[in-house]
Design a protein around this motif. Structure first.
Motif, PDB file in Angstrom:
ATOM      1  N   GLY A 118      15.512  -3.768  -3.324  1.00 48.79           N
ATOM      2  CA  GLY A 118      15.081  -3.210  -2.043  1.00 48.79           C
ATOM      3  C   GLY A 118      15.417  -1.740  -1.904  1.00 48.79           C
ATOM      4  N   MET A 119      16.597  -1.354  -2.382  1.00 48.72           N
ATOM      5  CA  MET A 119      17.004   0.057  -2.343  1.00 48.72           C
ATOM      6  C   MET A 119      16.057   0.913  -3.192  1.00 48.72           C
ATOM      7  SD  MET A 119      19.893   0.947  -0.696  1.00 48.72           S
ATOM      8  CE  MET A 119      21.395   0.228  -0.077  1.00 48.72           C
ATOM      9  N   ILE A 120      15.757   0.448  -4.389  1.00 51.51           N
ATOM     10  CA  ILE A 120      14.909   1.221  -5.297  1.00 51.51           C
ATOM     11  C   ILE A 120      13.496   1.356  -4.740  1.00 51.51           C
ATOM     12  CG2 ILE A 120      13.776   1.166  -7.566  1.00 51.51           C
ATOM     13  CD1 ILE A 120      16.465   0.133  -8.697  1.00 51.51           C
ATOM     14  N   LEU A 121      12.943   0.290  -4.200  1.00 48.85           N
ATOM     15  CA  LEU A 121      11.589   0.380  -3.640  1.00 48.85           C
ATOM     16  C   LEU A 121      11.557   1.253  -2.396  1.00 48.85           C
ATOM     17  CD1 LEU A 121      10.541  -3.229  -4.441  1.00 48.85           C
ATOM     18  CD2 LEU A 121       9.466  -1.169  -5.334  1.00 48.85           C
ATOM     19  N   THR A 122      12.608   1.191  -1.588  1.00 50.00           N
ATOM     20  CA  THR A 122      12.696   2.092  -0.433  1.00 50.00           C
ATOM     21  C   THR A 122      12.793   3.538  -0.916  1.00 50.00           C
ATOM     22  OG1 THR A 122      13.736   0.383   0.923  1.00 50.00           O
ATOM     23  CG2 THR A 122      14.033   2.670   1.635  1.00 50.00           C
ATOM     24  N   LEU A 145      10.530   9.077  -1.717  1.00 54.34           N
ATOM     25  CA  LEU A 145      10.134  10.199  -2.580  1.00 54.34           C
ATOM     26  C   LEU A 145       8.614  10.349  -2.678  1.00 54.34           C
ATOM     27  CD1 LEU A 145      12.780   9.997  -5.440  1.00 54.34           C
ATOM     28  CD2 LEU A 145      12.727  11.525  -3.448  1.00 54.34           C
ATOM     29  N   ASP A 146       7.893   9.256  -2.586  1.00 55.48           N
ATOM     30  CA  ASP A 146       6.428   9.355  -2.586  1.00 55.48           C
ATOM     31  C   ASP A 146       5.941  10.082  -1.337  1.00 55.48           C
ATOM     32  OD1 ASP A 146       6.246   8.061  -5.025  1.00 55.48           O
ATOM     33  OD2 ASP A 146       5.556   6.156  -4.187  1.00 55.48           O
ATOM     34  N   ASP A 186       0.830  -1.204   0.000  1.00 52.60           N
ATOM     35  CA  ASP A 186       0.000   0.000   0.000  1.00 52.60           C
ATOM     36  C   ASP A 186       0.868   1.258   0.000  1.00 52.60           C
ATOM     37  OD1 ASP A 186      -2.271  -1.644   0.066  1.00 52.60           O
ATOM     38  OD2 ASP A 186      -2.334  -1.610   2.256  1.00 52.60           O
ATOM     39  N   GLY A 187       1.974   1.191  -0.733  1.00 57.60           N
ATOM     40  CA  GLY A 187       2.865   2.337  -0.894  1.00 57.60           C
ATOM     41  C   GLY A 187       3.929   2.494   0.171  1.00 57.60           C
ATOM     42  N   ASN A 222      -3.029  -9.927   3.420  1.00 61.99           N
ATOM     43  CA  ASN A 222      -4.358 -10.183   2.877  1.00 61.99           C
ATOM     44  C   ASN A 222      -5.121  -8.878   2.665  1.00 61.99           C
ATOM     45  OD1 ASN A 222      -6.515 -11.736   1.970  1.00 61.99           O
ATOM     46  ND2 ASN A 222      -7.332 -12.059   4.025  1.00 61.99           N
ATOM     47  N   GLY A 223      -5.613  -8.681   1.438  1.00 61.72           N
ATOM     48  CA  GLY A 223      -6.383  -7.485   1.117  1.00 61.72           C
ATOM     49  C   GLY A 223      -5.549  -6.276   0.744  1.00 61.72           C
ATOM     50  N   HIS A 224      -4.249  -6.414   0.759  1.00 65.08           N
ATOM     51  CA  HIS A 224      -3.366  -5.286   0.484  1.00 65.08           C
ATOM     52  C   HIS A 224      -2.824  -5.320  -0.942  1.00 65.08           C
ATOM     53  CE1 HIS A 224      -3.268  -3.706   4.573  1.00 65.08           C
ATOM     54  NE2 HIS A 224      -3.318  -4.969   4.957  1.00 65.08           N
ATOM     55  N   SER A 225      -2.273  -4.197  -1.347  1.00 65.55           N
ATOM     56  CA  SER A 225      -1.644  -4.052  -2.654  1.00 65.55           C
ATOM     57  C   SER A 225      -0.131  -4.046  -2.476  1.00 65.55           C
ATOM     58  CB  SER A 225      -2.103  -2.751  -3.310  1.00 65.55           C
ATOM     59  OG  SER A 225      -1.487  -2.594  -4.552  1.00 65.55           O
ATOM     60  N   ILE A 226       0.533  -4.919  -3.202  1.00 66.94           N
ATOM     61  CA  ILE A 226       1.982  -5.089  -3.099  1.00 66.94           C
ATOM     62  C   ILE A 226       2.612  -4.668  -4.419  1.00 66.94           C
ATOM     63  CG2 ILE A 226       3.849  -6.751  -2.713  1.00 66.94           C
ATOM     64  CD1 ILE A 226       1.887  -6.377  -0.301  1.00 66.94           C
TER      65      ILE A 226
END
Length: 163
Positions: free
Chosen positions: A107-111, A116-117, A55-56, A70-74
């Motif tokens: 992992g670095m890029i997603l972090t 930045l988000d 969820d971001g 469960n129920g989340h967006s990955i």
């Protein structure tokens, strides 16, 4: 152990899975969904190579039991690509030589995306603090921070799409 139904959205695609509740999100991503860009490292939430966005928010998938997802967006590293082009952060990491062995890179890029988000004007200090918990033993952090700053500063927004 009895299997349970899990409904999860991964990289924009909805899944209904029947899995044992003692499995981690990392195991499900790699073993059931064949999304192997998410790496397995320390297995206790210290190295950050298993980081995905839930969820971001950046989370360590090795310590998230699948019922918690469960129920989340990955979003995994595979989910950042848009229309056959790299995400600005992916391209910036390449251009700034922030990749060596590549093990920590997803992992670095997603972090970095989560940083930045949350704060599009993140300072160098904010970026370094946000990367806490993501370990790199090859390239170091200077190039990683430069890559993130380049995206923050808009160097990639036109050629690669939005962050």
């Amino acid at each position: 152990m009895e299997r349970m139904e899990i409904k999860i959205t991964v990289n924009g695609r909805k899944y209904t899975l029947y899995v044992s509740p003692d499995r981690t999100l990392l195991e499900i991503l790699r073993e059931e969904l064949n999304l192997i860009g998410t790496k397995k490292g320390c297995d206790d939430s210290n190295c950050g190579v298993c980081t995905v966005l839930m969820d971001g928010m950046a989370v360590k998938s090795c310590t998230i039991l699948i019922p918690q997802a469960n129920g989340h967006s990955i979003t995994t590293i595979e989910g950042l690509e848009r229309e056959n082009s790299l995400h600005p952060l992916q391209q910036s990491f390449i251009d700034h030589f922030a990749v060596q062995c590549g093990f920590c890179t997803p992992g670095m890029i997603l972090t970095a995306k989560a940083i930045l988000d949350e704060n599009p004007k993140a300072t160098e200090e904010d970026i370094r603090e946000g990367l806490h918990g993501n370990v790199c033993r090859c390239v170091g952090y200077k190039k990683v921070v430069e890559s993130i700053e380049a995206v923050r500063d808009g160097e990639y927004s036109e050629s690669c799409g939005e962050v």
